[in-house]
Design a protein around this motif. Structure first.
Motif, short mmCIF file in Angstrom:
data_model
loop_
_atom_site.label_atom_id
_atom_site.label_comp_id
_atom_site.label_asym_id
_atom_site.label_seq_id
_atom_site.Cartn_x
_atom_site.Cartn_y
_atom_site.Cartn_z
N TRP A 1 0.80 -1.24 0.23
CA TRP A 1 -0.03 0.01 0.10
C TRP A 1 0.95 1.30 -0.12
CZ3 TRP A 1 -0.83 4.19 3.01
CH2 TRP A 1 -2.05 5.08 2.67
N ASN A 2 1.97 1.10 0.94
CA ASN A 2 2.87 2.52 0.98
C ASN A 2 3.46 2.63 -0.36
OD1 ASN A 2 2.62 3.74 3.58
ND2 ASN A 2 3.12 2.02 4.51
N VAL A 3 3.97 1.58 -1.01
CA VAL A 3 4.58 1.68 -2.19
C VAL A 3 3.93 2.08 -3.29
CG1 VAL A 3 5.65 0.41 -4.27
CG2 VAL A 3 6.13 -0.27 -1.90
N GLY A 4 2.57 1.95 -3.28
CA GLY A 4 1.54 2.21 -4.38
C GLY A 4 1.24 3.79 -3.97
N ARG A 5 1.23 4.11 -2.59
CA ARG A 5 0.89 5.75 -2.51
C ARG A 5 2.13 6.54 -2.88
NH1 ARG A 5 2.94 8.69 1.76
NH2 ARG A 5 3.75 6.72 2.61
N ARG A 6 3.51 5.77 -2.67
CA ARG A 6 4.58 6.71 -3.14
C ARG A 6 4.65 6.88 -4.69
NH1 ARG A 6 7.43 10.10 -4.14
NH2 ARG A 6 9.34 10.45 -3.59
N GLN B 1 4.47 10.64 -6.63
CA GLN B 1 5.41 10.75 -7.49
C GLN B 1 4.88 11.22 -9.02
OE1 GLN B 1 8.55 11.30 -6.64
NE2 GLN B 1 8.98 12.09 -8.79
N GLU B 2 4.12 10.35 -9.40
CA GLU B 2 3.28 10.42 -10.57
C GLU B 2 2.37 11.85 -10.84
OE1 GLU B 2 2.57 6.07 -12.47
OE2 GLU B 2 1.12 7.10 -11.14
N GLN B 3 1.66 12.22 -9.61
CA GLN B 3 0.86 13.54 -9.74
C GLN B 3 1.83 14.53 -9.83
OE1 GLN B 3 -1.68 12.57 -6.14
NE2 GLN B 3 -3.01 11.24 -7.47
N GLN C 1 2.39 -1.81 -10.73
CA GLN C 1 1.16 -1.25 -11.18
C GLN C 1 -0.03 -1.80 -10.19
OE1 GLN C 1 1.67 -2.72 -15.18
NE2 GLN C 1 2.11 -0.77 -15.90
N TYR C 2 0.12 -3.15 -9.78
CA TYR C 2 -1.01 -3.48 -8.85
C TYR C 2 -0.83 -2.83 -7.46
CZ TYR C 2 -2.26 -7.92 -11.57
OH TYR C 2 -2.80 -8.47 -12.34
N PHE C 3 0.16 -2.32 -6.99
CA PHE C 3 0.56 -1.64 -5.86
C PHE C 3 -0.22 -0.21 -6.01
CE2 PHE C 3 4.74 -3.88 -5.11
CZ PHE C 3 4.06 -5.18 -4.80
#
Length: 156
Positions: free
Chosen positions: A49-54, A58-60, A94-96
């Motif tokens: 979850w935290n990897v996905g958040r980061r 970054q993308e935003q 991508q799943y994260f």
């Protein structure tokens, strides 16, 4: 052959005498192993979850989102798989990212993570409707559904 006055040694007699202790110790070990597995599973889900958040953060902040995002994911996947293995492939990253996007509130994830594994959450990511996804997550957590049961119930 037993000597006069001495009982012959039979290992199964000792097992019978100590059966209660043996069974208790096996239960303690199994419980400890299950606790360790559950703690590891929880930590893994929160890490993902935290990897996905980061990644989303970054993308935003990226200027040219599509090109920048793809290049960033390629670079990140290459570096992480080199150090941590296939669990951090581009597809898994991508799943994260999707995991964080589908469940942006860490409190919701924390409330269910003790009963759900990463495989449960992967199944939940396939549910397009947000309300249905949260409902399935809560049902799976409260009813202790295994992944197979969750996958069977989602189409209904």
């Amino acid at each position: 052959m037993a000597l006069r006055g001495y009982k012959s040694f039979n290992p199964s007699d000792k097992l019978t005498i100590y059966r209660s202790v043996i069974d208790d110790v096996k239960g303690i070990i199994s419980s400890g192993m299950e606790s360790a597995y559950n703690a590891t599973s929880c930590a893994m889900v929160i890490t993902y979850w935290n990897v996905g958040r980061r990644i989303v953060e970054q993308e935003q902040n990226g200027n040219q989102r599509a090109e920048y995002g793809a290049a960033m994911m390629d670079a990140l996947a290459a570096e992480l798989t080199k150090e941590y293995g296939k669990s951090y492939s581009k597809r898994n990253l991508q799943y994260f990212r999707k995991f964080y996007q589908c469940f942006p509130d860490i409190e919701i994830v924390n409330s269910c993570v003790h009963n759900l594994t990463w495989t449960h959450f992967r199944s939940l990511l396939r549910v397009p409707d947000e309300d249905a996804r949260v409902w399935y997550m809560n049902e799976a957590a409260h009813e202790n559904w295994n992944v197979r049961m969750l996958d069977r119930n989602i189409p209904t």
